[in-house]
Scaffold this motif. Structure first.
Motif, PDB file in Angstrom:
ATOM      1  N   LEU A 170       0.902  -1.296  -0.043  1.00  0.00           N
ATOM      2  CA  LEU A 170      -0.122   0.074   0.023  1.00  0.00           C
ATOM      3  C   LEU A 170       0.775   1.217  -0.160  1.00  0.00           C
ATOM      4  O   LEU A 170       0.340   2.321  -0.481  1.00  0.00           O
ATOM      5  CB  LEU A 170      -0.919  -0.132   1.330  1.00  0.00           C
ATOM      6  CG  LEU A 170      -2.282  -0.602   1.126  1.00  0.00           C
ATOM      7  CD1 LEU A 170      -2.969  -0.881   2.569  1.00  0.00           C
ATOM      8  CD2 LEU A 170      -3.014   0.110   0.236  1.00  0.00           C
ATOM      9  N   ILE A 173       2.990   4.467  -3.327  1.00  0.00           N
ATOM     10  CA  ILE A 173       2.182   5.465  -4.183  1.00  0.00           C
ATOM     11  C   ILE A 173       3.223   6.403  -4.362  1.00  0.00           C
ATOM     12  O   ILE A 173       3.621   7.221  -3.666  1.00  0.00           O
ATOM     13  CB  ILE A 173       1.024   5.703  -3.198  1.00  0.00           C
ATOM     14  CG1 ILE A 173      -0.149   4.625  -3.627  1.00  0.00           C
ATOM     15  CG2 ILE A 173       0.401   6.935  -4.015  1.00  0.00           C
ATOM     16  CD1 ILE A 173      -1.253   4.660  -2.328  1.00  0.00           C
TER      17      ILE A 173
ATOM     18  N   ILE C  96      -8.816   6.184   0.222  1.00  0.00           N
ATOM     19  CA  ILE C  96      -8.589   4.811  -0.410  1.00  0.00           C
ATOM     20  C   ILE C  96      -8.790   5.040  -1.814  1.00  0.00           C
ATOM     21  O   ILE C  96      -7.988   4.596  -2.495  1.00  0.00           O
ATOM     22  CB  ILE C  96      -9.289   3.901   0.480  1.00  0.00           C
ATOM     23  CG1 ILE C  96      -8.874   3.383   1.838  1.00  0.00           C
ATOM     24  CG2 ILE C  96      -9.041   2.560  -0.494  1.00  0.00           C
ATOM     25  CD1 ILE C  96      -9.971   2.527   2.428  1.00  0.00           C
ATOM     26  N   TYR C  99      -6.300   7.229  -3.546  1.00  0.00           N
ATOM     27  CA  TYR C  99      -4.851   6.877  -3.950  1.00  0.00           C
ATOM     28  C   TYR C  99      -4.915   5.311  -4.423  1.00  0.00           C
ATOM     29  O   TYR C  99      -3.693   5.029  -4.850  1.00  0.00           O
ATOM     30  CB  TYR C  99      -4.475   6.699  -2.409  1.00  0.00           C
ATOM     31  CG  TYR C  99      -3.887   8.296  -1.801  1.00  0.00           C
ATOM     32  CD1 TYR C  99      -2.646   8.610  -2.608  1.00  0.00           C
ATOM     33  CD2 TYR C  99      -4.765   8.701  -1.052  1.00  0.00           C
ATOM     34  CE1 TYR C  99      -2.203   9.965  -2.157  1.00  0.00           C
ATOM     35  CE2 TYR C  99      -4.207  10.085  -0.450  1.00  0.00           C
ATOM     36  CZ  TYR C  99      -3.074  10.775  -1.080  1.00  0.00           C
ATOM     37  OH  TYR C  99      -2.478  12.045  -0.806  1.00  0.00           O
ATOM     38  N   ARG C 100      -5.958   4.662  -4.404  1.00  0.00           N
ATOM     39  CA  ARG C 100      -5.776   3.517  -4.928  1.00  0.00           C
ATOM     40  C   ARG C 100      -6.706   3.046  -6.043  1.00  0.00           C
ATOM     41  O   ARG C 100      -6.785   1.982  -6.622  1.00  0.00           O
ATOM     42  CB  ARG C 100      -6.011   2.387  -3.953  1.00  0.00           C
ATOM     43  CG  ARG C 100      -5.405   2.122  -2.533  1.00  0.00           C
ATOM     44  CD  ARG C 100      -4.039   1.893  -2.857  1.00  0.00           C
ATOM     45  NE  ARG C 100      -4.129   0.371  -3.030  1.00  0.00           N
ATOM     46  CZ  ARG C 100      -3.105  -0.256  -3.503  1.00  0.00           C
ATOM     47  NH1 ARG C 100      -2.134   0.389  -3.856  1.00  0.00           N
ATOM     48  NH2 ARG C 100      -3.049  -1.574  -3.857  1.00  0.00           N
ATOM     49  N   ILE C 103     -10.500   0.988  -8.084  1.00  0.00           N
ATOM     50  CA  ILE C 103     -10.356   0.198  -7.312  1.00  0.00           C
ATOM     51  C   ILE C 103     -12.119  -0.559  -7.096  1.00  0.00           C
ATOM     52  O   ILE C 103     -13.011   0.326  -7.308  1.00  0.00           O
ATOM     53  CB  ILE C 103     -10.220   0.783  -5.806  1.00  0.00           C
ATOM     54  CG1 ILE C 103      -9.884  -0.362  -4.852  1.00  0.00           C
ATOM     55  CG2 ILE C 103     -10.987   1.902  -5.503  1.00  0.00           C
ATOM     56  CD1 ILE C 103      -9.283   0.130  -3.658  1.00  0.00           C
ATOM     57  N   GLU C 107     -11.884  -4.335  -2.643  1.00  0.00           N
ATOM     58  CA  GLU C 107     -10.606  -3.938  -2.023  1.00  0.00           C
ATOM     59  C   GLU C 107     -10.564  -2.794  -1.057  1.00  0.00           C
ATOM     60  O   GLU C 107      -9.762  -2.725  -0.171  1.00  0.00           O
ATOM     61  CB  GLU C 107     -10.081  -3.505  -3.262  1.00  0.00           C
ATOM     62  CG  GLU C 107      -9.530  -4.560  -4.352  1.00  0.00           C
ATOM     63  CD  GLU C 107      -9.148  -4.217  -5.758  1.00  0.00           C
ATOM     64  OE1 GLU C 107      -8.662  -4.864  -6.442  1.00  0.00           O
ATOM     65  OE2 GLU C 107      -9.413  -2.988  -5.984  1.00  0.00           O
TER      66      GLU C 107
END
Lengths: 247, 184, 184
Positions: A170, A173, C96, C99-100, C103, C107
């Motif tokens: 995680l 980034i 989340i 940044y991800r 998604i 997840e």
């Protein structure tokens, strides 16, 4: 001597770095800031550093950098001034840059004091503290609501989560990934409109190297995630991209 | 609208944050902006004339009732002393960001002469400064600026109300003078 | 005390709860209770006479400034446009997704450790996130990403302007190092 040491020691924690210490020395010696006797100031500055060391305090690197700057200026001041100033270029006073820094630093110290002297909220002035119990009945959830939140809170929230689960993956980034994500969003948005699109069309006018590489990486990522399908009719042919699932 | 001034007074009291003129106008649709402005000015004057314990302050582009600074001792007695003041490092860092914004960390550091991570973090936590973007130079450093809360806390109408920074430009002239002298 | 009335006015504004007479008297030690009472009554009368939008109400055994009931329509209009802030759950979910992204819900849930249906719905409603597509795996789960409005709200030109965790940690780590130093 013992007295002097304690005097120095007491002063130490009030310095906010080397510039602060220098300003203190200038004030203490009643020196004209525009005409600093560099030898005297350097000597006193180094004395302070010695005391900091003798007290076994960690010395921030900035103090050492300043020490070498002072010594450098001192040595330049010792060089003889050329009889004929080199034409147009008047030799700059070796102290000029340091003086500029000190003056700027001093100006901001004053500004900080001025700020602090303003009527501060919750110190000098207060606003209504009570909840006005006019129940906000229509807690509107409409789209036009201004949302009051800043990026810092956002990343803090993310950091909180990450430290809770502590997954190494995680953490990875970086700016590059985020740039690719912009392109991913862009691709998906265009696919929702156009049904299919070619690699060429995606690049559009902006064809710098970075853009091409990022677009390519974005497509790979999307394929890996099973969000798109890419087809090529022949080797070196046009790459055409479709959404993996019709929406 | 006859009771325009009273409505504005109520709105300002009820608002959680300083209430902008535009917002008042949006609520009092049928009233002219100039009239709204005049009413607000009248209100400000009235509170001053009455020597009330409250004044109508222009803060962060809006209006808010605040207790008079000269009565702070009494109000503190009511509130207790919980106010944590800013450290000199935080204040100086804040001053630099306020006057030089938009600004990146390295620029703040070159003025302060020390690392400013800790004060920057503290100011972000207190919501006095914010991230406004990234500079388009290698490394894309984060750019900082002050927040609305900064204006509210420091009782400022807007950034141009900041007291002028002492000029230190004269130093160039000064140093030149010294050079002339030392060269002559 | 000559400015007794003004002090009381300031105290009432700054008080969190309706301010009881006894509390005022405790703060203004040297003033007689009868005089305090008289001043409060004068204040009440003055606000009434002025036909102000505010009145000094006696509530739950204390005094508090309130907006006049007859103006409640206007005040409600103000409250209707209240600035909405995000709940911690929404903020975390948004972080989340931001940044991800891209998604899918499962997840997000594996990171947050709880069901995120409600915050996801809220963020979709607020137009901060959107559906970017579906994943070609069993169940064809919905994929989420952030919107243009997300960028606007956070004042970002594009996603690469989001601060990275590394940068955030840098601010933090240096802060901790400095704290360690000053504590030693």
């Amino acid at each position: 001597m013992a007295d002097e040491t304690t005097d120095y020691a007491i002063k130490l924690d009030i310095f906010e770095g080397p510039l602060d210490l220098l300003l203190y020395l200038i004030k203490k010696n009643e020196i004209d800031i525009y005409n600093i006797p560099i030898a005297l100031v350097t000597e006193q500055y180094l004395q302070y550093l010695k005391i900091i060391k003798s007290l076994n305090l960690d010395l921030a690197g900035e103090y050492l950098v300043m020490a070498s700057t002072l010594i450098h200026i001192k040595s330049r001041m010792l060089l003889p001034v050329p009889d004929e100033p080199s034409d147009e270029e008047t030799e700059e006073d070796p102290r000029a840059e340091l003086v500029r820094q000190l003056l700027e630093h001093q100006a901001f110290k004053e500004a900080a004091t001025a700020l602090e002297m303003r009527p501060l909220l919750e110190r000098d002035v207060f606003t209504r503290a009570a909840q006005i119990s006019d129940k906000a009945e229509n807690l509107s959830d409409n789209d036009d609501d201004l949302i009051e939140v800043n990026i810092f809170e956002l990343i803090e929230a993310f950091h909180r989560l990450v430290s809770r689960i502590d997954k190494k993956e995680l953490m990875e980034i970086d700016l590059e990934k985020l740039s690719i994500t912009d392109i991913i969003n862009d691709i998906m948005e265009r696919l929702s409109r156009d049904k299919n699109i070619t690699f060429e069309e995606l690049l559009g006018e902006k064809r710098d190297r970075r853009r091409i590489v990022y677009t390519f990486l974005a497509i790979l990522e999307l394929i890996k995630m099973r969000m798109i399908k890419a087809y090529q009719t022949a080797a070196f042919g046009v790459i055409r991209i479709f959404p993996a699932v019709e929406s | 609208m006859e009771n325009c001034k009273a409505v504005i007074e109520a709105l300002i009291l009820a608002s959680e944050a300083p209430l902008a003129l535009e917002k008042i106008c949006a609520i009092l649709e049928e009233v002219e902006k100039t009239e709204v402005k005049k009413s607000v000015e009248q209100l400000i004057a009235e509170y001053n004339e009455r020597q009330s314990g409250i004044y109508l302050a222009e803060i962060a582009g809006g209006f808010q009732f605040r207790t008079r600074p000269e009565l702070s001792l009494w109000v503190k007695k009511l509130k207790g002393t919980k106010q944590a003041s800013l450290s000199p490092a935080a204040l100086e860092t804040l001053a630099i960001v306020a006057y030089r914004q938009p600004i990146v960390k390295s620029e703040v550091e070159s003025i302060r002469g020390v690392d400013v991570s800790a004060p920057l973090k503290g100011l972000l936590d207190k919501n006095l400064i914010r991230i406004v973007g990234r500079k388009d130079v290698p490394g894309k450093p984060i750019i900082y600026g002050t927040t609305k809360k900064f204006l509210e806390v420091f009782n400022l109408k807007n950034l141009s109300e900041l007291p002028t920074l002492r000029e230190f430009k004269e130093l160039n002239e000064q140093t030149e003078a010294i050079q002339d002298f030392s060269n002559s």
